[in-house]
Design an enzyme around this catalytic site. Structure first.
Site, PDB file in Angstrom:
ATOM      1  N   TYR A  45      -2.114   0.422   9.927  1.00  0.00           N
ATOM      2  CA  TYR A  45      -2.325  -0.264   8.643  1.00  0.00           C
ATOM      3  C   TYR A  45      -1.047  -0.242   7.800  1.00  0.00           C
ATOM      4  O   TYR A  45      -0.563  -1.287   7.350  1.00  0.00           O
ATOM      5  CB  TYR A  45      -3.483   0.413   7.897  1.00  0.00           C
ATOM      6  CG  TYR A  45      -3.623  -0.070   6.485  1.00  0.00           C
ATOM      7  CD1 TYR A  45      -3.962  -1.381   6.206  1.00  0.00           C
ATOM      8  CD2 TYR A  45      -3.384   0.788   5.405  1.00  0.00           C
ATOM      9  CE1 TYR A  45      -4.064  -1.835   4.905  1.00  0.00           C
ATOM     10  CE2 TYR A  45      -3.494   0.350   4.103  1.00  0.00           C
ATOM     11  CZ  TYR A  45      -3.828  -0.966   3.856  1.00  0.00           C
ATOM     12  OH  TYR A  45      -3.919  -1.411   2.572  1.00  0.00           O
ATOM     13  N   THR A  75       0.805  -1.219   0.000  1.00  0.00           N
ATOM     14  CA  THR A  75       0.000   0.000   0.000  1.00  0.00           C
ATOM     15  C   THR A  75       0.838   1.269   0.000  1.00  0.00           C
ATOM     16  O   THR A  75       1.954   1.287   0.540  1.00  0.00           O
ATOM     17  CB  THR A  75      -0.898   0.021   1.251  1.00  0.00           C
ATOM     18  OG1 THR A  75      -1.526   1.306   1.355  1.00  0.00           O
ATOM     19  CG2 THR A  75      -0.113  -0.204   2.533  1.00  0.00           C
TER      20      THR A  75
HETATM   21  C1  UD1 Z   1      -7.123   3.823   0.629  1.00  0.00           C
HETATM   22  C2  UD1 Z   1      -7.176   2.346   0.951  1.00  0.00           C
HETATM   23  C3  UD1 Z   1      -5.948   1.952   1.646  1.00  0.00           C
HETATM   24  C4  UD1 Z   1      -4.735   2.379   0.824  1.00  0.00           C
HETATM   25  C5  UD1 Z   1      -4.772   3.870   0.550  1.00  0.00           C
HETATM   26  C6  UD1 Z   1      -3.590   4.282  -0.333  1.00  0.00           C
HETATM   27  C7  UD1 Z   1      -9.450   1.586   1.323  1.00  0.00           C
HETATM   28  C8  UD1 Z   1     -10.520   1.281   2.292  1.00  0.00           C
HETATM   29  N1  UD1 Z   1      -8.315   2.078   1.830  1.00  0.00           N
HETATM   30  O1  UD1 Z   1      -7.141   4.542   1.845  1.00  0.00           O
HETATM   31  O2  UD1 Z   1      -5.971   0.561   1.818  1.00  0.00           O
HETATM   32  O3  UD1 Z   1      -3.581   2.123   1.554  1.00  0.00           O
HETATM   33  O4  UD1 Z   1      -5.980   4.144  -0.116  1.00  0.00           O
HETATM   34  O5  UD1 Z   1      -3.636   5.649  -0.625  1.00  0.00           O
HETATM   35  O6  UD1 Z   1      -9.558   1.415   0.137  1.00  0.00           O
HETATM   36  N2  UD1 Z   1     -13.034  10.522   2.237  1.00  0.00           N
HETATM   37  C9  UD1 Z   1     -14.054  11.417   2.451  1.00  0.00           C
HETATM   38  N3  UD1 Z   1     -15.309  10.920   2.646  1.00  0.00           N
HETATM   39  C10 UD1 Z   1     -15.602   9.586   2.653  1.00  0.00           C
HETATM   40  C11 UD1 Z   1     -14.538   8.678   2.433  1.00  0.00           C
HETATM   41  C12 UD1 Z   1     -13.266   9.184   2.237  1.00  0.00           C
HETATM   42  O7  UD1 Z   1     -13.845  12.639   2.471  1.00  0.00           O
HETATM   43  O8  UD1 Z   1     -16.767   9.197   2.859  1.00  0.00           O
HETATM   44  C13 UD1 Z   1     -11.680  11.043   1.957  1.00  0.00           C
HETATM   45  C14 UD1 Z   1     -10.599  10.557   2.904  1.00  0.00           C
HETATM   46  O9  UD1 Z   1     -10.493  11.354   4.032  1.00  0.00           O
HETATM   47  C15 UD1 Z   1      -9.364  10.593   1.989  1.00  0.00           C
HETATM   48  C16 UD1 Z   1      -9.929  10.234   0.618  1.00  0.00           C
HETATM   49  O10 UD1 Z   1     -11.325  10.545   0.683  1.00  0.00           O
HETATM   50  O11 UD1 Z   1      -8.839  11.884   1.909  1.00  0.00           O
HETATM   51  C17 UD1 Z   1      -9.785   8.770   0.261  1.00  0.00           C
HETATM   52  O12 UD1 Z   1     -10.280   7.980   1.330  1.00  0.00           O
HETATM   53  P1  UD1 Z   1     -10.544   6.410   1.190  1.00  0.00           P
HETATM   54  O13 UD1 Z   1     -11.259   6.141  -0.071  1.00  0.00           O
HETATM   55  O14 UD1 Z   1     -11.138   5.952   2.473  1.00  0.00           O
HETATM   56  O15 UD1 Z   1      -9.084   5.806   1.004  1.00  0.00           O
HETATM   57  P2  UD1 Z   1      -7.734   6.013   1.884  1.00  0.00           P
HETATM   58  O16 UD1 Z   1      -8.015   6.276   3.307  1.00  0.00           O
HETATM   59  O17 UD1 Z   1      -6.849   6.956   1.114  1.00  0.00           O
END
Ligand code: UD1
Length: 327
Positions: free
Chosen positions: A142, A118
């Site tokens: 993680y 990752t």
């Molecule tokens: C994801 C992966 C992780 C990987 C990482 C690499 C998942 C669950 N996690 O984490 O395994 O190591 O990418 O970069 O796939 N966000 C919002 N609203 C939401 C959900 C997310 O604002 O409802 C934002 C988060 O704060 C972040 C971005 O969107 O800034 C991406 O979040 P998310 O899709 O959860 O992935 P990561 O935490 O980056």
């Protein structure tokens, strides 16, 4: 005929792997404990074993029984904020389970191993584009749990007749262009998945976690890669190992950062209407920005991405979400 073992093959990315392998005539054995995986996504032609990667006897037996020649290891826990509150779960499911699996491979003479690592191993990188030799300083359990597995692989490959490729995924999104599988995990936390659910009215609103990051619009920036391009990298890695290539590590992303607000705009374009959004505090463990320099993957394995377009990615995620609702 020998076979490939896909751990976590009932999960989002693993199930895409099964189909890609089956499409090119490989024999696939899936090991999954169905803790988050979905039985129906595995693919009818794959052999399914329900069980745990950490169960060394089970794994040794299935390696022998199915003449496993390579392991592609997806099984694990992947949610960054959850790892902050349940660190020992992440060290068990990721680090310890991987240790048992690697040991079973050594004991049974499996020589090829492809590992789902990752971008979280980099922590908060001091550079705008992360290359493989950017310092690895994970900021959450993680990322640490995965980095430890990389270290185990590195040390094992030095000591035994065993070679591996670790692929450091950036943010994986989208679904199989043939519509056979997609992100189906209940209570998924991924941004694009959540935004698709909101767009279809299955969730009342989308939270934007953090609007005060040091990024151009204040929201988190990530490098979103289509799952099919990521799977293509796995096939190339597997072929390289089979062809005698040495152990290696590659970033998997497009080298293009998109903010949460840019993703929301793309989902709005695809859905044809505005999304209800709510600004919320930052989540624990979230870095401001992670963007891949994937030059090494392109040059070494000749990786040529086909879906590097946020609208294509978002449309495919939305299509899958519609299909899930219809089934
Ligand atoms: C994801 C992966 C992780 C990987 C990482 C690499 C998942 C669950 N996690 O984490 O395994 O190591 O990418 O970069 O796939 N966000 C919002 N609203 C939401 C959900 C997310 O604002 O409802 C934002 C988060 O704060 C972040 C971005 O969107 O800034 C991406 O979040 P998310 O899709 O959860 O992935 P990561 O935490 O980056």
């Amino acid at each position: 005929m020998s076979a490939i073992l896909v751990t976590g093959g009932a999960g989002y990315i693993g199930s895409h792997m099964n189909y890609a392998l089956l499409d090119r005539g490989e024999r696939v054995v899936v090991l999954d404990n169905l803790s988050t995986g979905v039985r129906g996504l595995i693919g009818a032609e794959a052999e399914f074993v329900e069980g745990d990667v950490a169960d060394r006897d089970l794994v040794r037996n299935l390696i022998r029984k199915h003449r496993i020649e390579a392991v592609i290891h997806f099984a694990g826990s992947i949610v960054v904020p959850e790892s902050v509150t349940k660190p020992l779960l992440y060290y068990a499911n990721n680090t310890m389970a991987s240790r048992a699996l690697i040991e079973a491979c050594i004991e049974e003479g499996v020589q090829h191993f492809v590992f789902s690592s990752t971008a979280a191993v980099y922590g908060i990188p001091g550079v705008s584009m992360v290359s493989e030799d950017t310092p690895k300083e994970p900021i959450n359990p993680y990322g640490r749990s995965k980095l430890m597995t990389e270290w185990m692989l590195e040390d094992t490959a030095k000591a035994h007749d065993f070679r591996y490729v670790a692929l450091r995924y950036f943010n994986v999104a989208g679904a199989d262009p043939k519509g056979r599988t997609g992100q189906s995990t209940p209570r998924a936390t991924h941004l694009i998945k959540r935004a698709a659910q909101v767009a279809l009215g299955r969730e009342p609103y989308l939270d934007i976690f953090g609007t005060d990051f040091p990024t151009p619009d204040g929201t988190g920036v990530r490098d979103y890669i289509h799952v099919s391009d990521l799977i293509a990298a796995h096939l190339l890695a597997l072929d390289a190992l089979r062809g005698g290539a040495g152990s290696d590590v590659f970033n998997c992303g497009y080298g293009r950062g998109l903010s949460v607000r840019e993703i929301v705009a793309a989902v709005e374009r695809a859905a044809g209407h505005k999304l209800p959004v709510r600004e919320a505090p930052r989540r624990a463990g979230d870095p401001p920005m992670l963007v891949a320099d994937s030059t090494k993957l392109k040059l070494t394995l000749n990786w040529q991405p086909r879906y590097d377009d946020v609208d294509v990615i978002v449309r495919s995620a939305l299509e899958w979400e519609r299909k899930l609702g219809a089934s």
